[in-house]
Design a protein around this motif. Structure first.
Motif, PDB file in Angstrom:
ATOM      1  N   PHE A  85     -67.361  -9.838  41.121  1.00  0.00           N
ATOM      2  CA  PHE A  85     -67.063 -11.001  39.846  1.00  0.00           C
ATOM      3  C   PHE A  85     -66.088 -11.942  40.648  1.00  0.00           C
ATOM      4  O   PHE A  85     -66.291 -13.235  40.408  1.00  0.00           O
ATOM      5  CB  PHE A  85     -66.195 -10.409  38.731  1.00  0.00           C
ATOM      6  CG  PHE A  85     -65.491 -11.312  38.092  1.00  0.00           C
ATOM      7  CD1 PHE A  85     -66.362 -12.379  37.214  1.00  0.00           C
ATOM      8  CD2 PHE A  85     -64.106 -11.271  37.939  1.00  0.00           C
ATOM      9  CE1 PHE A  85     -65.920 -13.016  36.450  1.00  0.00           C
ATOM     10  CE2 PHE A  85     -63.600 -12.320  37.099  1.00  0.00           C
ATOM     11  CZ  PHE A  85     -64.306 -12.933  36.404  1.00  0.00           C
ATOM     12  N   ALA A  86     -65.057 -11.732  41.626  1.00  0.00           N
ATOM     13  CA  ALA A  86     -64.208 -12.457  41.976  1.00  0.00           C
ATOM     14  C   ALA A  86     -65.079 -13.266  43.092  1.00  0.00           C
ATOM     15  O   ALA A  86     -64.820 -14.690  43.160  1.00  0.00           O
ATOM     16  CB  ALA A  86     -63.197 -11.647  43.036  1.00  0.00           C
ATOM     17  N   THR A  87     -65.868 -12.766  44.030  1.00  0.00           N
ATOM     18  CA  THR A  87     -66.695 -13.656  44.598  1.00  0.00           C
ATOM     19  C   THR A  87     -67.749 -14.687  44.157  1.00  0.00           C
ATOM     20  O   THR A  87     -67.558 -15.738  44.556  1.00  0.00           O
ATOM     21  CB  THR A  87     -67.449 -12.549  45.548  1.00  0.00           C
ATOM     22  OG1 THR A  87     -66.574 -11.785  46.579  1.00  0.00           O
ATOM     23  CG2 THR A  87     -68.226 -13.444  46.687  1.00  0.00           C
ATOM     24  N   ALA A  88     -68.364 -14.060  43.065  1.00  0.00           N
ATOM     25  CA  ALA A  88     -69.218 -14.963  42.290  1.00  0.00           C
ATOM     26  C   ALA A  88     -68.427 -16.058  41.768  1.00  0.00           C
ATOM     27  O   ALA A  88     -69.093 -17.288  41.605  1.00  0.00           O
ATOM     28  CB  ALA A  88     -70.015 -14.293  41.452  1.00  0.00           C
ATOM     29  N   PHE A  89     -67.290 -15.777  41.095  1.00  0.00           N
ATOM     30  CA  PHE A  89     -66.413 -16.713  40.387  1.00  0.00           C
ATOM     31  C   PHE A  89     -65.792 -17.934  41.214  1.00  0.00           C
ATOM     32  O   PHE A  89     -66.122 -18.869  41.074  1.00  0.00           O
ATOM     33  CB  PHE A  89     -65.224 -16.152  39.536  1.00  0.00           C
ATOM     34  CG  PHE A  89     -64.664 -16.897  38.655  1.00  0.00           C
ATOM     35  CD1 PHE A  89     -65.106 -16.841  37.175  1.00  0.00           C
ATOM     36  CD2 PHE A  89     -63.531 -17.886  39.168  1.00  0.00           C
ATOM     37  CE1 PHE A  89     -64.439 -17.919  36.345  1.00  0.00           C
ATOM     38  CE2 PHE A  89     -63.202 -18.414  37.983  1.00  0.00           C
ATOM     39  CZ  PHE A  89     -63.404 -18.721  36.669  1.00  0.00           C
ATOM     40  N   THR A  90     -65.394 -17.312  42.357  1.00  0.00           N
ATOM     41  CA  THR A  90     -64.698 -18.279  43.441  1.00  0.00           C
ATOM     42  C   THR A  90     -65.860 -19.187  43.816  1.00  0.00           C
ATOM     43  O   THR A  90     -65.857 -20.503  44.091  1.00  0.00           O
ATOM     44  CB  THR A  90     -64.140 -17.536  44.662  1.00  0.00           C
ATOM     45  OG1 THR A  90     -63.100 -16.749  43.973  1.00  0.00           O
ATOM     46  CG2 THR A  90     -63.701 -18.527  45.566  1.00  0.00           C
ATOM     47  N   GLU A  91     -67.048 -18.658  44.294  1.00  0.00           N
ATOM     48  CA  GLU A  91     -68.102 -19.581  44.717  1.00  0.00           C
ATOM     49  C   GLU A  91     -68.757 -20.420  43.549  1.00  0.00           C
ATOM     50  O   GLU A  91     -69.033 -21.654  44.043  1.00  0.00           O
ATOM     51  CB  GLU A  91     -69.435 -18.630  44.920  1.00  0.00           C
ATOM     52  CG  GLU A  91     -70.725 -19.067  45.675  1.00  0.00           C
ATOM     53  CD  GLU A  91     -71.931 -18.237  45.800  1.00  0.00           C
ATOM     54  OE1 GLU A  91     -72.824 -18.425  45.567  1.00  0.00           O
ATOM     55  OE2 GLU A  91     -71.525 -17.231  46.361  1.00  0.00           O
ATOM     56  N   ARG A  92     -68.973 -20.054  42.375  1.00  0.00           N
ATOM     57  CA  ARG A  92     -68.979 -21.068  41.309  1.00  0.00           C
ATOM     58  C   ARG A  92     -68.085 -22.236  40.796  1.00  0.00           C
ATOM     59  O   ARG A  92     -68.133 -23.430  40.868  1.00  0.00           O
ATOM     60  CB  ARG A  92     -69.471 -20.258  40.065  1.00  0.00           C
ATOM     61  CG  ARG A  92     -69.528 -21.282  38.969  1.00  0.00           C
ATOM     62  CD  ARG A  92     -71.027 -21.889  39.112  1.00  0.00           C
ATOM     63  NE  ARG A  92     -71.166 -22.794  37.918  1.00  0.00           N
ATOM     64  CZ  ARG A  92     -71.997 -22.547  36.964  1.00  0.00           C
ATOM     65  NH1 ARG A  92     -72.219 -21.299  36.555  1.00  0.00           N
ATOM     66  NH2 ARG A  92     -72.126 -23.364  35.765  1.00  0.00           N
ATOM     67  N   TYR A  93     -66.949 -21.752  40.892  1.00  0.00           N
ATOM     68  CA  TYR A  93     -65.617 -22.522  40.457  1.00  0.00           C
ATOM     69  C   TYR A  93     -64.651 -23.079  41.528  1.00  0.00           C
ATOM     70  O   TYR A  93     -63.768 -23.834  41.124  1.00  0.00           O
ATOM     71  CB  TYR A  93     -65.079 -21.840  39.193  1.00  0.00           C
ATOM     72  CG  TYR A  93     -65.958 -21.921  38.000  1.00  0.00           C
ATOM     73  CD1 TYR A  93     -66.227 -22.986  37.333  1.00  0.00           C
ATOM     74  CD2 TYR A  93     -66.290 -20.461  37.457  1.00  0.00           C
ATOM     75  CE1 TYR A  93     -67.017 -22.730  36.175  1.00  0.00           C
ATOM     76  CE2 TYR A  93     -67.051 -20.577  36.614  1.00  0.00           C
ATOM     77  CZ  TYR A  93     -67.672 -21.592  35.763  1.00  0.00           C
ATOM     78  OH  TYR A  93     -68.641 -21.597  34.696  1.00  0.00           O
ATOM     79  N   SER A  94     -64.826 -22.574  42.701  1.00  0.00           N
ATOM     80  CA  SER A  94     -64.039 -23.093  43.893  1.00  0.00           C
ATOM     81  C   SER A  94     -62.785 -22.507  43.496  1.00  0.00           C
ATOM     82  O   SER A  94     -61.708 -23.056  44.279  1.00  0.00           O
ATOM     83  CB  SER A  94     -64.133 -24.679  44.214  1.00  0.00           C
ATOM     84  OG  SER A  94     -65.390 -25.123  44.143  1.00  0.00           O
ATOM     85  N   HIS A  95     -62.450 -21.773  42.703  1.00  0.00           N
ATOM     86  CA  HIS A  95     -61.056 -20.887  42.528  1.00  0.00           C
ATOM     87  C   HIS A  95     -61.211 -19.580  42.365  1.00  0.00           C
ATOM     88  O   HIS A  95     -62.183 -19.127  41.475  1.00  0.00           O
ATOM     89  CB  HIS A  95     -60.329 -21.792  41.371  1.00  0.00           C
ATOM     90  CG  HIS A  95     -60.073 -23.305  41.873  1.00  0.00           C
ATOM     91  ND1 HIS A  95     -58.953 -23.606  42.941  1.00  0.00           N
ATOM     92  CD2 HIS A  95     -60.544 -24.328  41.297  1.00  0.00           C
ATOM     93  CE1 HIS A  95     -58.912 -24.742  42.901  1.00  0.00           C
ATOM     94  NE2 HIS A  95     -60.051 -25.516  42.031  1.00  0.00           N
ATOM     95  N   SER A  96     -60.237 -18.670  42.754  1.00  0.00           N
ATOM     96  CA  SER A  96     -60.378 -17.220  42.003  1.00  0.00           C
ATOM     97  C   SER A  96     -60.200 -17.200  40.544  1.00  0.00           C
ATOM     98  O   SER A  96     -59.629 -18.070  40.188  1.00  0.00           O
ATOM     99  CB  SER A  96     -59.471 -16.354  42.739  1.00  0.00           C
ATOM    100  OG  SER A  96     -58.070 -16.931  42.407  1.00  0.00           O
ATOM    101  N   PRO A  97     -60.402 -15.897  40.136  1.00  0.00           N
ATOM    102  CA  PRO A  97     -60.353 -15.857  38.568  1.00  0.00           C
ATOM    103  C   PRO A  97     -58.604 -16.050  38.302  1.00  0.00           C
ATOM    104  O   PRO A  97     -58.367 -16.644  37.195  1.00  0.00           O
ATOM    105  CB  PRO A  97     -60.792 -14.486  38.131  1.00  0.00           C
ATOM    106  CG  PRO A  97     -61.827 -14.330  39.208  1.00  0.00           C
ATOM    107  CD  PRO A  97     -61.531 -15.048  40.437  1.00  0.00           C
ATOM    108  N   ARG A  98     -57.882 -15.560  38.996  1.00  0.00           N
ATOM    109  CA  ARG A  98     -56.404 -15.440  38.915  1.00  0.00           C
ATOM    110  C   ARG A  98     -55.928 -16.845  38.859  1.00  0.00           C
ATOM    111  O   ARG A  98     -55.221 -17.352  38.143  1.00  0.00           O
ATOM    112  CB  ARG A  98     -55.777 -14.755  39.865  1.00  0.00           C
ATOM    113  CG  ARG A  98     -54.395 -14.565  39.426  1.00  0.00           C
ATOM    114  CD  ARG A  98     -53.492 -13.512  40.301  1.00  0.00           C
ATOM    115  NE  ARG A  98     -54.319 -12.163  40.135  1.00  0.00           N
ATOM    116  CZ  ARG A  98     -54.037 -11.323  39.277  1.00  0.00           C
ATOM    117  NH1 ARG A  98     -53.225 -11.617  38.228  1.00  0.00           N
ATOM    118  NH2 ARG A  98     -54.829 -10.221  39.071  1.00  0.00           N
ATOM    119  N   ALA A  99     -56.430 -17.649  40.001  1.00  0.00           N
ATOM    120  CA  ALA A  99     -55.842 -19.231  40.010  1.00  0.00           C
ATOM    121  C   ALA A  99     -56.429 -19.716  39.089  1.00  0.00           C
ATOM    122  O   ALA A  99     -55.837 -21.105  38.265  1.00  0.00           O
ATOM    123  CB  ALA A  99     -56.418 -19.633  41.319  1.00  0.00           C
TER     124      ALA A  99
END
Length: 314
Positions: A94-108
């Motif tokens: 999830f963290a990898t896919a999210f960062t790839e999509r939105y250029s930020h980690s879920p937490r950031a």
């Protein structure tokens, strides 16, 4: 998007609705194909033609968009809880896919980087320590006056009944071609005497335009059916759930071309009103629509009279 025949569109739309309400469950090609009644290979081809992406890519995008929304508006849920309820069994994936999509980690994203896409911070959202300190210093002695577009005296809650509707879908920007989409379903209903002075015309934007690519945004033009109406197989039907809604009615109905005004009102309801209201949102907003014939023409004037959000106590 390529236009399939009526039966094919209805079956693909049935799958889309299933995906939206079952994102927390496994959504394999075989399962989705079974819902569509087509073979996996035929379903895969029709879906890609209709949606411009494969079923797997569509499911992944829907999950990430829901996660991006929940990370902002569900601050009581942990990142892990949001990942699980959006269908990600692995937090690292999830963290990898999210960062790839939105250029930020879920937490950031949760702590404020979503503001690169969103116009306003969610009042009760998670914030970085620095942002929180800055806001406290700036607003410590000020009353809450950030509403610029929404007149709080006109915000109310109402309970609406469940509605069986006929509908027409439109994919694309919420400012384009929606009058044509309304005209097709309105004329269909009018010819069958399903339109009365009190008929509910409901527009349902199914995506958040801050998160979804413009060409992928879906809008449903829905007309509530009178009791006992016989639709047969001539049109697609769907149920709009009833319940409690927050309602903001405009003094002057707004044309679809002025979507910017609606976006401002939505932003303030979500970001400022909702966190202090004691409610949480439940799903897609529903727009109340007024349609009137343009004098001397065959055209229809379609305008939004109110925006509503389904809500439930926190």
């Amino acid at each position: 998007m390529p236009d399939l025949d009526h039966e094919q569109r209805a079956l693909i739309n049935k799958v889309l609705d299933y995906i939206e309400s079952h994102l927390d469950q496994p959504l394999t090609l075989e399962k989705l194909a079974k819902i569509s009644t087509y073979s996996p290979s035929h379903f895969h081809r029709l879906f890609a033609e209709r949606m411009g992406e494969t079923p797997a890519d569509y499911v992944k995008r829907q999950r990430l968009e829901k996660a991006a929304h929940d990370l902002i508006y569900e601050p009581k849920l942990s990142v892990t809880e949001i990942a699980l309820r959006c269908g990600f069994s692995s937090l690292s994936y999830f963290a990898t896919a999210f960062t790839e999509r939105y250029s930020h980690s879920p937490r950031a994203w949760r702590e404020g980087t979503y503001l690169e896409k969103f116009p306003r911070r969610y009042l009760h959202g998670k914030k970085s320590k620095q942002n929180s300190r800055n806001e406290q210093e700036t607003d410590a002695d000020k009353s809450y006056t950030r509403f610029q577009w929404v007149d709080l005296s006109k915000v109310r809650t109402e309970v609406y009944p469940e509605a069986l509707t006929v509908l027409n879908h439109r994919f694309g920007a919420y400012t384009e071609q929606l009058e044509a989409a309304w005209e097709r379903i309105y004329r269909w209903a009018e010819a069958r005497d399903f339109i009365a002075p009190d008929t509910r015309l409901l527009g349902v934007p199914r995506n958040n335009p801050y998160l979804t690519p413009m060409d992928k945004c879906r809008y449903d033009c829905c007309i509530a059916l009178p009791e006992g109406a016989n639709v047969g197989s001539d049109a697609e039907t769907a149920v709009i759930q009833g319940g409690k809604f927050v309602v903001y009615e405009f003094e002057e109905p707004i044309a679809y071309s002025r979507r910017d005004l609606l976006i401002e009102c939505y932003s303030e309801l979500y970001s400022f009103w909702l966190p202090r209201s004691g409610y949480r949102y439940l799903g897609n907003p529903v727009e109340r629509v007024r349609i009137t014939p343009k004098a001397g023409t065959l055209d229809l004037d379609c305008r939004i009279t109110a925006i509503t959000l389904p809500i439930d106590p926190k």
